[in-house]
Design a protein around this motif. Structure first.
Motif, PDB file in Angstrom:
ATOM      1  N   ASN A 202      97.318  51.303 145.259  1.00  0.00           N
ATOM      2  CA  ASN A 202      97.887  52.494 144.718  1.00  0.00           C
ATOM      3  C   ASN A 202      97.993  53.779 145.569  1.00  0.00           C
ATOM      4  O   ASN A 202      98.869  54.367 145.649  1.00  0.00           O
ATOM      5  CB  ASN A 202      96.927  52.890 143.474  1.00  0.00           C
ATOM      6  CG  ASN A 202      97.343  52.073 142.233  1.00  0.00           C
ATOM      7  OD1 ASN A 202      96.483  52.329 141.123  1.00  0.00           O
ATOM      8  ND2 ASN A 202      98.080  51.292 142.140  1.00  0.00           N
ATOM      9  N   SER A 225      95.122  50.093 137.500  1.00  0.00           N
ATOM     10  CA  SER A 225      95.958  50.719 138.079  1.00  0.00           C
ATOM     11  C   SER A 225      96.530  52.019 137.761  1.00  0.00           C
ATOM     12  O   SER A 225      96.811  52.124 136.516  1.00  0.00           O
ATOM     13  CB  SER A 225      97.536  49.596 138.281  1.00  0.00           C
ATOM     14  OG  SER A 225      98.362  50.258 138.952  1.00  0.00           O
ATOM     15  N   THR A 227      99.272  53.490 138.864  1.00  0.00           N
ATOM     16  CA  THR A 227     100.786  53.443 138.900  1.00  0.00           C
ATOM     17  C   THR A 227     101.493  52.212 138.366  1.00  0.00           C
ATOM     18  O   THR A 227     100.702  51.340 138.099  1.00  0.00           O
ATOM     19  CB  THR A 227     101.399  53.315 140.395  1.00  0.00           C
ATOM     20  OG1 THR A 227     101.035  52.108 141.222  1.00  0.00           O
ATOM     21  CG2 THR A 227     100.717  54.719 141.162  1.00  0.00           C
TER      22      THR A 227
END
Length: 396
Positions: A202, A225, A227
Motif C-alpha cells: 500500500n 489493505s 487501497t
C-alpha cells in the motif's frame, strides 16, 4: 500449458455451433476497442518466451499474443505476468529473485527492440501518454510473491523495475500466503510477513492481487489493505462450484466494499464447471491406468482428447460472468484478465487470442451495455484502482 489438437478444436466448434465459432464484430465494436485504452491485467508472454523464445514484436506461429494480433484486437495496455512457478526449489533459495529479474529483462528487451511499437509503463500517466502515441504499453505484474524472499528491500527493487501488482501466492503456499490450490494451509491465511507486506505494498503504490490466494488470506487482505485490490485473473465460483480458485458472491461483496476490481479469466475451466470436470476425469483415467500397471503413452492426453472432445467455454459464458459481477456489485468492479498464453488451448470459442477483444465488445453491446460502461470494463475500472494506489502512496 495444455495443447489441444486441431481435430479436437474442430469437433468442439462443430458441437458449439457456427454462431460461436464465427463471430463477426460490428464496425462500431471494432472502433470502440481501438479507440479506447484496453487493459488486460494478465498475459503470460514473459514465461512463454523464456521457455521457448519468440519475437512477439512480429507475427508468431504459436501463442496467443504478438504485435499484429494485439493491434487487430485493440489491445494497447497488457499487464505482462512475471510468473514464478511454485516449485520448492524456487521458494527461499534465490532462484525466484533471479528468474523474476530475467523475465523483466525480457520485457525491457521487447520495448528496446521495437520502440516504435512498445514502451514500458510504470504509471497510469505512462499508459495514457503512450496510448496517444499509438504504442502498446507493457505494464508488469508479478504472479507469485516468492521473489520477495522475505525482504522488504526486494519489494522496492521490483517496484523500481516496473512491477505494479503482486499476486501474493500461486499454486502452493509460500512465505507470504496460503494458496487456494494448496490443501496445506500453513498460515491459515497470510503469514506474519505477508501481513506486513500488504501494508508496505500500500505504502509504495503496489497493487495487491488476490487471485490464487486462499479464502482466509483474501479476507485478511480485505481487513488490512488501505487501497482497492484486484483479482487480476479470476472468475466466479457461481459457475464453477467447488473451485476455490474463483471468487464466490460473499467475496465479491467484500471486494465492492474495498473498492476493488475482479478481472475475468477466459480459461475454459475458470468459466464452466464442465471443463474443470473434463480435466479431472482425464487425470483420474491416467492415474487408474498407472495403478493397473499399464504403461501410459506420451500420447495418452491426445488420445483421450480425441475420444472425449474438450468442452470449450463460449463467449456467451464469459459474458455471463461479467453480467453477474455487474448485477451483484456494480459496473465499477469488473475488468479483463484473460490469462492469454497462460491457459494453453483451453480458451473459449470466440476468444482464442488477443485479436478477439472486439468479439467481447460486441457481446457487451448486444447485452445492452453502453459505451461508457464498456470503457469501464476495458480499462476505466483498472485505471481507477491503480490511480488510487498511486495517490495513497504519494501521501505515505
Amino acid at each position: 500449458m495444455i495443447k489441444l489438437s486441431s481435430l479436437v478444436v474442430a469437433i468442439a466448434i462443430a458441437l458449439t455451433g457456427p454462431a460461436q465459432a464465427n463471430i463477426t464484430p460490428s464496425k462500431k465494436a471494432i472502433k470502440l476497442a481501438h479507440d479506447t485504452i484496453l487493459i488486460d491485467t494478465h498475459i503470460d508472454v514473459p514465461y512463454r518466451i523464456h521457455d521457448k523464445w519468440a519475437d512477439v514484436t512480429k507475427a508468431t506461429d504459436d501463442g496467443d499474443f504478438d504485435y499484429p494480433r494485439a493491434v487487430k484486437g485493440g489491445l494497447n495496455a497488457p499487464f505482462m505476468s512475471i510468473y514464478i512457478p511454485a516449485h520448492l526449489e524456487f521458494e527461499g533459495k534465490g532462484k525466484s529473485f533471479q528468474l523474476a529479474n530475467q523475465l523483466i529483462d525480457g520485457m525491457e528487451a521487447i520495448a528496446f527492440r521495437a520502440p516504435d511499437k512498445f514502451a514500458i509503463a510504470s504509471s497510469t500517466s505512462d499508459i495514457e501518454t503512450q496510448f496517444k502515441q499509438g504504442k502498446i504499453s507493457i505494464a508488469m505484474g508479478m504472479e507469485n510473491g516468492s521473489p520477495i524472499e522475505g525482504d522488504m528491500q526486494n519489494l522496492q527493487h521490483f517496484f523500481d523495475r516496473g512491477v505494479r501488482y503482486i499476486t501474493l501466492a500461486h499454486s502452493q503456499s509460500n512465505h507470504i500466503s496460503d494458496s487456494s490450490y494448496d490443501i496445506r494451509r500453513k498460515w491459515k491465511g497470510l503469514s506474519p510477513f505477508g501481513k506486513k507486506l500488504v501494508t508496505e505494498m500500500n505504502n509504495i503504490g503496489m497493487l495487491i492481487d488476490v487471485s490464487h490466494i486462499s479464502d482466509d488470506a483474501f479476507y485478511q487482505v480485505m481487513a488490512l489493505s488501505n487501497t482497492p485490490v484486484i483479482a487480476s485473473h479470476s472468475s466466479l465460483r457461481k459457475y464453477t462450484p467447488g473451485f476455490e480458485r474463483n471468487m464466490n458472491d460473499e467475496m465479491l461483496l467484500a471486494l465492492k466494499e474495498n473498492g476493488g476490481v475482479i478481472q475475468i479469466n477466459f480459461g475454459s475451466s475458470f468459466v464452466t464447471s464442465k471443463a474443470g470436470a473434463w480435466y479431472d476425469q482425464m487425470k483420474n483415467k491416467k492415474e487408474a491406468a498407472k495403478k493397473q500397471g499399464t504403461k501410459v503413452s506420451k500420447d495418452f492426453d491426445a488420445m483421450y482428447r480425441a475420444k472425449n472432445p474438450f468442452p470449450f467455454a463460449s463467449l456467451t459464458q464469459v459474458l455471463d460472468h461479467i453480467d453477474h459481477v455487474v448485477k451483484l456489485i456494480g459496473i465499477d468492479h469488473v475488468g479483463i484478465g484473460s490469462d492469454y498464453d497462460g491457459v494453453g488451448d483451453s480458451l473459449p470459442i470466440g476468444l482464442k487470442d488477443v485479436s478477439s477483444y472486439p468479439n467481447l465488445v460486441q457481446g457487451l453491446m448486444d447485452r445492452g451495455y453502453n459505451d461508457t460502461d464498456i470503457k469501464k470494463i476495458l480499462s476505466g475500472n483498472t485505471l481507477r484502482v491503480w490511480q488510487q494506489a498511486e495517490a495513497y502512496a504519494a501521501k505515505h
